[in-house]
Scaffold this active site. Structure first.
Site, PDB file in Angstrom:
ATOM      1  N   GLU A  24       3.344  -5.533  -8.842  1.00  0.00           N
ATOM      2  CA  GLU A  24       4.743  -5.129  -8.693  1.00  0.00           C
ATOM      3  C   GLU A  24       5.745  -6.254  -8.936  1.00  0.00           C
ATOM      4  O   GLU A  24       6.765  -6.324  -8.275  1.00  0.00           O
ATOM      5  CB  GLU A  24       4.970  -4.518  -7.292  1.00  0.00           C
ATOM      6  CG  GLU A  24       4.158  -3.265  -7.072  1.00  0.00           C
ATOM      7  CD  GLU A  24       4.340  -2.667  -5.687  1.00  0.00           C
ATOM      8  OE1 GLU A  24       4.446  -1.442  -5.605  1.00  0.00           O
ATOM      9  OE2 GLU A  24       4.341  -3.411  -4.682  1.00  0.00           O
TER      10      GLU A  24
HETATM   11  C1  ACM Z   1       0.106  -2.306  -4.227  1.00  0.00           C
HETATM   12  O1  ACM Z   1      -0.026  -1.240  -3.603  1.00  0.00           O
HETATM   13  N1  ACM Z   1       1.319  -2.789  -4.477  1.00  0.00           N
HETATM   14  C2  ACM Z   1      -1.029  -3.059  -4.684  1.00  0.00           C
END
Ligand code: ACM
Length: 687
Positions: free
Chosen positions: A325
């Site tokens: 992310e």
């Molecule tokens: C995640 O759930 N950001 C790995």
């Protein structure tokens, strides 16, 4: 017919052996289900003379000695039997006649791919566990504990012969201790539960935007400025690693970089990609912009310092660097970073992050560690030695588990977490249906790169009080998916066995059942909690992050002692009520009718009971509108049943009520989990 004749009749028609065996096997409350199991109807009774002999040279501080001792404590707690010998290999014991004989060939070094197989034989004459390693023998002990049942008024071990080994080598549970810190006793009791269902990797998510949780002497600001005082000392880390090792469980730490970096940058802002902002710990949930600067040499000095001190704390070869992310906003906004990318021929953020990851891999290698990361680390130039953690799916707008397939086709080893996100608060049936092996043709080599999977417990919405109830018992069913044969998929059997495991976990000290009772008492301000408990049995917490849409309703310091926190997934009365409605619709007789009426009468009465305690319990007042709606729906259905029908108008009104967007349960972040079944009942009554 004489007994002899009956017996030969049964034998000739194969009924006796087949039925006796089949029915008993299906009664076993084992989870994960073993690869091969037969019952022999020769149970071993638990008495005060129960004793354990471990063959070979056994020290008191060895894994198997301690595991056998824990086994004994659980057995005596469960059975109430006062045994004469409280420890294995007691002095002067007659080793030949010990009730439980344990043998294994070697003490394992706990690492990926060790032999975890075992055999277990229970009959009247005694119990034998044999294994290649002590870890395999400990799995045998877990299975044996699950064989305790009542027979003829006494506790016994069910007579069986079992040959067992895991399907996958990587069977993990990830615990996020950054969003909400989890004290070591929480970690320990969950490691105990993991061992009970044969999970073998504890993935410890130790840093995120909301906190950094490990004491590092060389980087003291991380805990001084970015932990709110909530972190593990190095002794505590070593203690947990040893605790897990003693249960055959590997510990894989995760330090999430370069994104999810608010805690790092609160302590060391000079490493940030944006220079003119004041970094601070996040209190909300979500994806944030603070990102380490991959063009700054100091960033690598910092990571080297971190890994150098952290690496020896953990025995396992794998180190998880997160990598998820990173939206690269601060990279885009920094002209120097953009210039660096041009000069180094890095086309996009992915390439820049790969540049960063490759450097990290080299640093980790220096300290004897292998890199793993969430699937975003998989880019064209990423070395094949990296282990890819597949996690994204429909919620992220991609095909679930696609990265797992891409990983094995590109030569990477991989594990799966998509489908095992227990923080989504989905039914256990959803998780149980997901197999780490994708339903497409893979070569043998490709398939061998799929090591297993991990359930993920992100902690935005859980605290030390509630975390057990979000992990268990559903994770036991996921553990079965990782251990047992692919063909073990029967949901009814799973639900029954999971319920039994859930009870055992409670005796072991897991607080998944207790948490809601604490919350009910607090909500009721120490008045009667019965109505709350009953209402919770048809109420489930909001799923798929809708409880905290946008990540701002609940902050890290919000209360997590609300009605929704006491409610659990797969609420207790939902399935039984569904079955009652189905039975009533199939054959509306007095019995099936009364079964349905009983539920509805109970639900109808809850509002009044709650109203009575509400003057002295302000939190109950918030629940009243919901209870009122449940009462209203129940009453209308009761009237319908009494009348033998609902008119079209009554049905339409009821349907509106059931589907109303004004539903007061929404204010409580729960859903009425029997809504569908109530509508089925209403529809039947209207026809
Ligand atoms: C995640 O759930 N950001 C790995």
């Amino acid at each position: 017919m004489s007994t002899k004749l009956l017996l030969s009749f049964l034998l000739v028609f194969g009924v006796f052996t087949l039925n006796a065996q089949e029915s008993s096997v299906s009664e076993l409350q084992l989870m994960p289900w073993p690869q091969e199991v037969n019952v022999n109807s020769s149970d071993f009774k638990i008495t005060k003379d129960f004793s354990i002999y471990i063959h070979g040279e056994v020290k008191e501080d060895s894994r198997i000695f301690k595991a056998s001792t824990r086994f004994l404590r659980y057995m005596t707690d469960k059975s109430g039997v006062f045994v004469n010998q409280g420890f294995p290999n007691s002095k002067g014991m007659d080793t030949e006649s010990a009730s439980l004989q344990i043998g294994f060939n070697e003490v394992a070094k706990v690492e990926m791919g060790i032999d975890e197989s075992y055999t277990l034989i229970v009959d009247k004459g005694g119990i034998k566990i044999n294994a290649a390693t002590d870890v395999g023998a400990m799995h045998g002990l877990s299975t044996l504990l699950q064989l305790i049942k009542v027979n003829d008024g006494a506790y016994v071990f069910t007579g069986v012969s079992i040959e067992d080994e895991p399907r996958f080598v990587w069977r993990g549970l990830m615990m996020d201790v950054a969003r909400h810190f989890m004290p070591i006793e929480v970690v320990k009791r969950n490691i105990d539960a993991m061992a009970f269902v044969k999970l073998n990797v504890f993935h410890w998510h130790l840093s995120d935007d909301q906190g950094f949780r490990v004491e590092l002497n060389t980087l003291p600001k991380l805990t001084e400025m970015a932990s709110d005082g909530l972190f593990y000392t190095q002794d505590q880390i070593r203690d947990i690693v040893a605790y897990a090792d003693a249960r055959g469980i590997r510990v894989v730490p995760e330090f999430d970089v370069p994104g999810h970096g608010s805690a790092f940058l609160t302590a060391y802002p000079e490493l940030g990609s944006k220079k003119d902002i004041e970094y601070s710990l996040e209190r909300d949930a979500g994806i944030f912009d603070p990102t380490l600067d991959p063009t700054n040499d100091k960033t690598y000095e910092f990571m080297d310092t971190l890994f150098k001190e952290a690496a020896p704390l953990f025995q396992d070869v794998y180190f998880h660097i997160g990598g998820d992310e990173n939206e690269g906003k601060h990279w885009h906004e920094n002209p120097e970073i953009q210039q660096f990318m041009k000069e180094n021929d890095l086309k996009d953020n992915h390439e820049l992050q790969t540049y960063f990851n490759i450097k990290l891999e080299k640093i980790l290698a220096k300290y004897g560690k292998s890199l793993m990361g969430w699937e975003e680390i998989m880019t064209e130039n990423m070395p094949k030695s990296a282990l890819i953690h597949s996690w994204r799916g429909v919620n992220e707008g991609v095909a679930p588990g696609q990265s797992l397939v891409d990983a094995v086709k590109n030569g990477y080893k991989t594990i799966l977490s998509n489908g095992y996100y227990i923080d989504l608060l989905l039914s256990v049936e959803d998780h149980y249906a997901v197999d780490p092996m994708p339903a497409i043709e893979l070569t043998k080599e490709e398939a061998s790169r799929i090591l297993g999977g991990e359930a993920t417990m992100w902690s935005e919405l859980v605290t030390p009080l509630t975390i057990d109830s979000r992990i268990w018992p559903r994770t036991a069913a996921i553990a079965e998916r990782f251990w047992s044969a692919k063909e073990v998929t029967d949901v009814d059997s799973m639900l029954e066995r999971m319920n039994s495991i859930s009870q055992s976990l409670e005796l072991m000290g897991i607080q998944h059942k207790k948490a809601s009772e604490y919350i009910f008492r607090n909500l009721a301000n120490y008045q009667d909690t019965h109505a709350l408990r009953t209402l919770s049995q048809i109420s489930e917490p909001f799923k798929i992050y809708s409880r905290n849409a946008g990540g701002t309703e609940y902050k890290t310091y919000s209360p997590f002692t609300l009605f929704a926190d006491a409610c659990i997934v797969d609420a207790k009365d939902v399935r039984p009520f569904r079955k009652a409605v189905e039975a009533y619709i199939k054959s509306a007789d007095t019995q099936t009718k009364e079964a349905v009426q009983q539920y509805l009468k109970t639900w109808k009465g809850l509002h009044e009971q709650l109203e009575m305690i509400s003057p002295d319990a302000p939190l109950i007042a918030t629940i009243l509108p919901y209870a009122n709606r449940v009462a209203e729906i129940s009453e209308r259905l009761l009237n319908g049943i009494a009348e033998g029908k609902l008119t079209q108008e009554q049905f339409n009104d009821l349907k509106l009520l059931l589907e109303s967007k004004e539903d007061p349960s929404l204010n409580l972040d729960v859903e009425l989990a029997v809504s569908k079944d109530l509508l089925v009942l209403a529809t039947y009554l209207a026809e």
